[in-house]
Write an enzyme that holds these catalytic residues in place. Structure first.
Site, PDB file in Angstrom:
ATOM      1  N   LYS A  52       0.806  -1.230   0.000  1.00 42.58           N
ATOM      2  CA  LYS A  52       0.000   0.000   0.000  1.00 42.58           C
ATOM      3  C   LYS A  52       0.836   1.275   0.000  1.00 42.58           C
ATOM      4  O   LYS A  52       0.340   2.350  -0.317  1.00 42.58           O
ATOM      5  CB  LYS A  52      -0.973  -0.012   1.180  1.00 42.58           C
ATOM      6  N   SER A  77      -7.992   1.622   9.479  1.00 43.04           N
ATOM      7  CA  SER A  77      -7.395   1.124  10.722  1.00 43.04           C
ATOM      8  C   SER A  77      -6.319   0.095  10.413  1.00 43.04           C
ATOM      9  O   SER A  77      -5.785  -0.550  11.299  1.00 43.04           O
ATOM     10  CB  SER A  77      -8.469   0.484  11.610  1.00 43.04           C
ATOM     11  N   ASN A  79      -3.369  -1.290   7.033  1.00 43.99           N
ATOM     12  CA  ASN A  79      -2.105  -0.987   6.375  1.00 43.99           C
ATOM     13  C   ASN A  79      -2.105   0.369   5.672  1.00 43.99           C
ATOM     14  O   ASN A  79      -1.072   1.035   5.604  1.00 43.99           O
ATOM     15  CB  ASN A  79      -1.764  -2.087   5.355  1.00 43.99           C
ATOM     16  N   GLU A 203     -10.180 -14.441  -2.111  1.00 40.84           N
ATOM     17  CA  GLU A 203     -10.753 -13.736  -0.962  1.00 40.84           C
ATOM     18  C   GLU A 203     -11.347 -14.732   0.025  1.00 40.84           C
ATOM     19  O   GLU A 203     -11.665 -15.877  -0.344  1.00 40.84           O
ATOM     20  CB  GLU A 203     -11.796 -12.704  -1.408  1.00 40.84           C
ATOM     21  N   ASN A 305       2.473  -7.515   7.924  1.00 38.38           N
ATOM     22  CA  ASN A 305       2.184  -6.871   9.209  1.00 38.38           C
ATOM     23  C   ASN A 305       1.322  -7.794  10.062  1.00 38.38           C
ATOM     24  O   ASN A 305       0.095  -7.846   9.924  1.00 38.38           O
ATOM     25  CB  ASN A 305       1.485  -5.527   8.972  1.00 38.38           C
TER      26      ASN A 305
END
Length: 313
Positions: A52, A77, A79, A203, A305
């Site tokens: 991102k 809230s 990345n 997904e 992350n």
């Protein structure tokens, strides 16, 4: 597609001084398990730990001097909150990040560490949007959407562009699908540079709005988002969905157990720290490995992350 190709070249040139050219890695063991030749684009090594950063930088770099002087705002809230904060800090610009008041403290600290100015709101999309709008009016800030912004999408597309330049002969690229920015950018890159490559979106079954949107032809929302892949809970937008609808080959829905298994494989076999949202792309390959034998496949590892206190294994 020539104009998009030119825009991608310009985007890549624009952001190159501020982002990492992330490595492409392989694993003979995962090739053996999948029966295919897999090439992993490791955006977990990107600045702030995810792809991102690319889109955030491209969007900010295109602002006018007046807009840069006043600053930017987004609501996130995850990345993108960190990406916009770090991108803005790299360019000496103020970034206001609207975050729900129940966002994990670790995420708030990460945004603050990157220089973001946090404004808390109630944890609903309506509150996030209204808080962002108030900041825009009050401070003259420019709003940058995490995924439904063409400049953000083009920035995210540079990850696939790098992969295509480094690995020739790819037949498919598997990518996570959340808000739609990465998959839309990947589609623009592949259709511009090699239209024969199929792009497969992956997904969570528990947040399958993109899958259902393709079926209905209009943007669908999720009523529940009970998935560990927290980066993939967001909905598609009116800018990225038409790109996805026109060009994507397929969207595969992945069970939570399949995400865990793929995440374990990447950690154990490749020694790479990736988050559940990134592992889902490998899960898509393994779910359909019988159909993919002998194929040359790119996999976008979107980020790394991870909350180490909440590992699923």
């Amino acid at each position: 597609m020539n104009s998009i190709r030119n825009q991608l070249w310009q985007t890549h040139e624009r952001i190159a001084p501020f982002v990492h050219h992330t490595p492409v890695m392989t694993s003979s063991m995962l090739n053996e398990i999948s029966g295919a030749s897999l090439f992993f684009k490791c955006e977990n090594f990107q600045r702030m730990g995810a792809f991102k950063m690319r889109g955030a930088l491209n969007a900010i770099l295109q602002l006018t001097p007046e807009q840069k002087a006043l600053g930017v705002v987004t609501h996130s809230s995850g990345n993108f909150a960190q990406a916009l904060a770090l991108a803005a800090k790299s360019l000496g610009i103020k970034a206001y990040i609207v975050m729900p008041n129940n966002a994990p403290e670790v995420k708030k600290q990460a945004v603050k560490g990157y220089g973001g100015i946090i404004v808390e709101c109630l944890p609903t999309l309506k509150d996030r949007e209204s808080c962002s709008e108030n900041l825009m009016k009050e401070k003259g800030l420019t709003f940058i959407h995490p995924s439904n912004d063409l400049q953000v999408i083009l920035g995210q597309g540079t990850a696939a562009k790098e992969l295509l330049e480094e690995v020739s002969g790819l037949e498919m690229i598997f990518t996570p699908v959340g808000g739609g920015g990465l998959v839309a950018g990947t589609l623009l890159a592949t259709k511009s540079f090699d239209p024969h490559i199929s792009v497969i979106g992956c997904e969570p079954m528990a947040a399958d709005d993109a899958y259902r949107s393709l079926l209905s032809g209009k943007i669908e929302n999720n009523t529940t988002t009970d998935t560990m892949a927290d980066g993939l809970k967001t909905a598609l937008g009116d800018i990225n969905f038409p790109i996805i609808k026109e060009h994507i080959s397929e969207i595969i829905r992945i069970e939570e157990t399949e995400i865990i298994e793929s995440m374990k494989l990447i950690w154990e076999r490749m020694k790479l720290v990736v988050e559940p949202s990134a592992a889902i792309a490998l899960a898509g390959v393994l779910k359909h490995k019988e159909k993919l034998k002998g194929k040359k496949i790119g996999i976008l590892l979107s980020g790394g992350n991870v909350d180490l206190g909440k590992l699923p294994f």
